[in-house]
Write an enzyme that holds these catalytic residues in place. Structure first.
Site, PDB file in Angstrom:
ATOM      1  N   ASN A  42      15.299 -19.425 -15.172  1.00  0.00           N
ATOM      2  CA  ASN A  42      15.767 -19.565 -13.781  1.00  0.00           C
ATOM      3  C   ASN A  42      15.925 -21.032 -13.401  1.00  0.00           C
ATOM      4  O   ASN A  42      16.625 -21.757 -14.142  1.00  0.00           O
ATOM      5  CB  ASN A  42      15.014 -18.687 -12.776  1.00  0.00           C
ATOM      6  CG  ASN A  42      13.529 -18.851 -12.664  1.00  0.00           C
ATOM      7  OD1 ASN A  42      12.805 -18.660 -13.612  1.00  0.00           O
ATOM      8  ND2 ASN A  42      13.054 -19.209 -11.500  1.00  0.00           N
ATOM      9  N   ASP A  43      15.362 -21.503 -12.341  1.00  0.00           N
ATOM     10  CA  ASP A  43      15.728 -22.796 -11.749  1.00  0.00           C
ATOM     11  C   ASP A  43      15.801 -23.979 -12.731  1.00  0.00           C
ATOM     12  O   ASP A  43      14.917 -24.132 -13.576  1.00  0.00           O
ATOM     13  CB  ASP A  43      14.694 -23.226 -10.701  1.00  0.00           C
ATOM     14  CG  ASP A  43      14.258 -22.102  -9.803  1.00  0.00           C
ATOM     15  OD1 ASP A  43      14.868 -21.031  -9.824  1.00  0.00           O
ATOM     16  OD2 ASP A  43      13.276 -22.301  -9.080  1.00  0.00           O
ATOM     17  N   GLN A  59      12.983 -23.335 -15.585  1.00  0.00           N
ATOM     18  CA  GLN A  59      11.994 -22.260 -15.507  1.00  0.00           C
ATOM     19  C   GLN A  59      12.280 -21.281 -16.636  1.00  0.00           C
ATOM     20  O   GLN A  59      13.409 -20.769 -16.764  1.00  0.00           O
ATOM     21  CB  GLN A  59      12.108 -21.550 -14.147  1.00  0.00           C
ATOM     22  CG  GLN A  59      11.574 -22.355 -12.985  1.00  0.00           C
ATOM     23  CD  GLN A  59      10.055 -22.373 -12.981  1.00  0.00           C
ATOM     24  OE1 GLN A  59       9.424 -21.412 -12.629  1.00  0.00           O
ATOM     25  NE2 GLN A  59       9.479 -23.488 -13.408  1.00  0.00           N
TER      26      GLN A  59
END
Ligand code: FRU
Length: 498
Positions: A42-43, A59
């Site tokens: 993710n991020d 992430q």
């Protein structure tokens, strides 16, 4: 290194080796977007330029394509196209981050890379995990070579956060200005209002709170992944709010992300502009590189979107999500434009000739630019390569339509654009709208990857980023407008050494 770190390191390596053995068979793998070596991404985190290399952390949940325990994965490169996977940078191996090394940022000074991030700890018990049951201290770790990371220190203990906030305070973004260090953290207040907290420090170790920024009336219940930077003397606050009401032309996804141009410390919902109007964009982060460019990378994914979309890569190929290409951010006409960094032009391969035909429809009188990939006999017919291309069109007219086979269309009437996906290509998603602030569509750039597409309108005035799963082969590109001119290039892969 602790025994726990050793165990985690071995397990991650094993997961990555198992995943690597499957890569060659996976038809959805991407050619020019960074993706997780195994499992879930993710991020973007810790973006920086350090000792001659760009560093992109992210992430990372290597064990499960649906997410789970968070680590920081790490890519680096010299030129934004030839990447090296550096392995896992941060493990959830301390009492302060044992349930996840959550998002954060980097600050580079005197040949030292400082990473600040949130340590996620969930206490055992009967808690709501909003107002109680969760710790989220801000942690700091140093690297002197960009590869090895020293001992984690607590920069701000969660006990010191303000009383009127829930346990949801996280995602520090740190920068230096006029000899002082600053940090912004995202948060959820007890009255379910999203906000950011600003801290200051003289030494990167002792931090004191300076102020809060939020809207007068709640604008979402939580603001995640804040960023704060100055561009052409304008201060910009970027946040990813959760809990906005969906509208026809705005906030169409589960969560949004956008920015405020700041005059003073007051922000109003009316001034919030979304970064990206596609289905898959969240939690972007920016940094300044050695050429003084403000570069943005976003997560090309969306949390909690399972109800409307089943991501086929997670189901079939055991990996999920990717990052956007790096985009240069500039301030124009009182808003931010984003455009792929110029290095992406270097990925352009052969130009594919396109033919211009006049439409037969007597009412239309529009030009149709048609490219049928199948007709290009001189290009080797490798389906995967053909699915990655860079299309640039100059258009003119009240009504413009671009079709990528039967899978994707872009339709602009007046100043409103719709991105549409076919049933198969959308895997559950159908359309997204955007209003073009300048009112006219004049230029379109489409960076298409095997299963991801980034669409830039008017050199980045409006952007749509979306995963999609095209089925139509061979590829046909059709563009209709009063006037249309275009160029189509095959797009080569980025190099990723894993
Ligand atoms: C945003 C986010 C962050 C958090 C991280 C955890 O997508 O929820 O707020 O730090 O992801 O992976």
């Amino acid at each position: 290194m602790s025994t726990l770190t050793n165990v985690l390191e071995r397990e991650v390596r094993r997961a990555e080796e198992t995943a690597a053995a499957e890569h060659a068979l996976q038809k959805n793998r991407l050619t020019h977007h960074l993706m997780p070596p195994a499992g879930w991404l993710n991020d973007p985190n810790g973006l920086c330029y350090y000792k001659g290399r760009y560093h992109v952390f992210f992430q990372y949940s290597p064990f499960d394509p649906e997410g789970g325990l968070k680590f920081w994965g790490h890519y680096s490169c010299e030129d934004l196209v030839n990447w090296v996977y550096e392995g896992t940078a941060l493990y959830p191996d301390s009492v302060d981050d044992c349930h996840g090394v959550y998002s954060g940022s980097a600050l580079v000074e005197d040949d030292v890379m400082h990473l600040f991030f949130s340590g996620n700890v969930k206490l055992e018990g009967d808690y709501d995990y909003i107002n109680e049951g969760r710790r989220s201290s801000t942690l700091h770790v140093v690297s002197r070579d960009g590869k090895h990371f020293e001992k984690k220190e607590v920069a701000i203990d969660c006990e010191q956060y303000p009383e009127d906030y829930t346990c949801h305070i996280r995602d520090p973004k740190v920068w230096k200005e006029d000899g002082l260090y600053y940090m912004v953290l995202g948060g959820r207040k007890k009255n379910d209002q999203g906000a950011v907290l600003f801290y200051q420090s003289h030494d990167l170790k002792n931090w004191t709170i300076s102020h809060e920024i939020t809207t007068e009336e709640p604008f979402g219940y939580m603001w995640e992944c804040p960023d704060f930077f100055t561009l052409s003397d304008t201060k910009i606050l970027s946040v990813s709010p959760q809990g906005l009401k969906r509208e026809e032309n705005r906030f169409q996804n589960v969560y949004a992300s956008g920015y405020f141009l700041m005059d003073n410390d007051v922000v109003c919902p009316e001034d919030f502009r979304e970064w990206d109007m596609g289905f898959d964009f969240y939690a972007p982060q920016t940094f300044q590189d050695e050429k003084n460019r403000r570069i943005l990378i976003g997560w090309m994914g969306m949390p909690d979107a399972q109800e409307e979309y089943i991501n086929p890569t997670a189901k079939e190929e055991h990996w999920q999500h990717c990052l956007t290409v790096p985009r240069e951010v500039t301030l124009k006409n009182n808003r931010l434009y984003q455009y792929p960094v110029e290095e992406i032009y270097g990925l352009r391969g052969e130009e594919i000739p396109m033919s211009l035909k006049k439409m037969e429809d007597p009412d239309g009188g529009q030009s149709v630019l048609l490219y049928n990939w199948d007709a290009a006999s001189d290009i080797e017919k490798n389906i995967e390569e053909h699915r990655s291309f860079d299309l640039e069109l100059q258009v003119c007219g009240e009504s413009v339509r671009v079709d990528l086979g039967k899978d994707l269309f872009l339709q602009c009437e007046g100043g409103r654009v719709t991105l549409g996906l076919s049933k198969n290509a959308g895997a559950g998603r159908i359309k997204r709208n955007a209003i073009i602030p300048s009112g006219r569509l004049e230029q379109i750039r489409i960076l298409a990857d095997t299963t991801a597409v980034e669409i830039y309108l008017n050199y980045g005035e409006v952007v749509f980023s979306t995963r999609y799963y095209p089925e139509t082969q061979p590829l046909v590109v059709k563009a209709e407008a009063d006037q249309v001119e275009g160029k189509l290039f095959r797009l080569n892969r980025i190099h990723v050494v894993i």
